[in-house]
Design a protein around this motif. Structure first.
Motif, PDB file in Angstrom:
ATOM      1  N   SER A  26     -11.737   6.321  -1.790  1.00 31.09           N
ATOM      2  CA  SER A  26     -11.019   7.529  -2.190  1.00 31.09           C
ATOM      3  C   SER A  26     -11.020   7.713  -3.701  1.00 31.09           C
ATOM      4  O   SER A  26     -11.058   8.836  -4.195  1.00 31.09           O
ATOM      5  CB  SER A  26      -9.594   7.531  -1.641  1.00 31.09           C
ATOM      6  OG  SER A  26      -8.884   6.415  -2.104  1.00 31.09           O
ATOM      7  N   ARG A  37      -5.690  11.178  -7.412  1.00 30.75           N
ATOM      8  CA  ARG A  37      -5.798  10.426  -6.158  1.00 30.75           C
ATOM      9  C   ARG A  37      -4.816  10.943  -5.124  1.00 30.75           C
ATOM     10  O   ARG A  37      -5.107  10.922  -3.937  1.00 30.75           O
ATOM     11  CB  ARG A  37      -5.590   8.943  -6.417  1.00 30.75           C
ATOM     12  CG  ARG A  37      -6.810   8.374  -7.141  1.00 30.75           C
ATOM     13  CD  ARG A  37      -6.929   6.890  -7.096  1.00 30.75           C
ATOM     14  NE  ARG A  37      -6.987   6.390  -5.727  1.00 30.75           N
ATOM     15  CZ  ARG A  37      -6.621   5.175  -5.387  1.00 30.75           C
ATOM     16  NH1 ARG A  37      -6.163   4.352  -6.286  1.00 30.75           N
ATOM     17  NH2 ARG A  37      -6.715   4.775  -4.142  1.00 30.75           N
ATOM     18  N   VAL A  41      -5.603  11.863  -1.212  1.00 30.78           N
ATOM     19  CA  VAL A  41      -4.876  11.317  -0.066  1.00 30.78           C
ATOM     20  C   VAL A  41      -4.418  12.444   0.865  1.00 30.78           C
ATOM     21  O   VAL A  41      -4.576  12.350   2.085  1.00 30.78           O
ATOM     22  CB  VAL A  41      -3.679  10.458  -0.536  1.00 30.78           C
ATOM     23  CG1 VAL A  41      -2.759  10.091   0.614  1.00 30.78           C
ATOM     24  CG2 VAL A  41      -4.173   9.209  -1.248  1.00 30.78           C
ATOM     25  N   TYR A  58      -5.294   2.327   3.435  1.00 30.47           N
ATOM     26  CA  TYR A  58      -5.861   1.707   2.238  1.00 30.47           C
ATOM     27  C   TYR A  58      -7.316   1.260   2.432  1.00 30.47           C
ATOM     28  O   TYR A  58      -7.788   0.362   1.757  1.00 30.47           O
ATOM     29  CB  TYR A  58      -5.021   0.511   1.747  1.00 30.47           C
ATOM     30  CG  TYR A  58      -3.759   0.925   1.062  1.00 30.47           C
ATOM     31  CD1 TYR A  58      -3.801   1.523  -0.186  1.00 30.47           C
ATOM     32  CD2 TYR A  58      -2.537   0.727   1.673  1.00 30.47           C
ATOM     33  CE1 TYR A  58      -2.636   1.915  -0.829  1.00 30.47           C
ATOM     34  CE2 TYR A  58      -1.359   1.124   1.048  1.00 30.47           C
ATOM     35  CZ  TYR A  58      -1.415   1.704  -0.199  1.00 30.47           C
ATOM     36  OH  TYR A  58      -0.269   2.095  -0.837  1.00 30.47           O
TER      37      TYR A  58
END
Length: 134
Positions: A26, A37, A41, A58
């Protein structure tokens, strides 16, 4: 259901970063798209819900078969448009890339099809697959 402009950009970025189906981080998606980030997400949750990607908590991102098909279709249109802007319109490589992405995100399906048909050599003029998810 049609992809949003943001989902289109993310799916294209993940596809390009995956280089043939490899897992993607990611953080790399965030860097590629120059976004936070947290934004990545949020979009990843949506792409998982839509069935385009798989992601462990994760963990790395993997395109699903449906994600590969959709991303491949988007990438094909992107490549045709980028080539058209770069070679036929003689714009810079960076402008060609940004303009191709903008077209994918904001033009109607009808306009996209006509623009890509205009970009192809005469013998290659065939209708392209719909950008809408069936």
């Amino acid at each position: 259901m049609a992809l949003t402009p943001s989902a289109t950009r993310y799916l294209l970025a993940i596809y390009q970063l995956s280089d043939g189906g490899h897992a993607v981080r990611s953080v790399d998606v965030a860097q590629e798209l120059s976004v936070a980030r947290a934004s990545v997400v949020k979009m990843l949750h949506r792409l998982v819900a839509d069935g385009f990607i798989q992601k462990e908590y994760y963990g790395n991102i993997q395109l699903t078969p449906a994600g590969i098909r959709e991303a491949n279709r988007i990438y094909t249109l992107f490549a045709i448009l980028e080539h058209f802007f770069s070679n036929s319109l003689q714009v810079s490589e960076e402008s060609a890339k940004q303009d191709a992405i903008s077209c994918l995100c904001f033009l109607s399906e009808e306009s996209l099809e006509q623009l890509t048909l205009l970009s192809l050599p005469e013998e290659g003029k065939v209708p392209l697959p719909s950008l809408l998810i069936e």
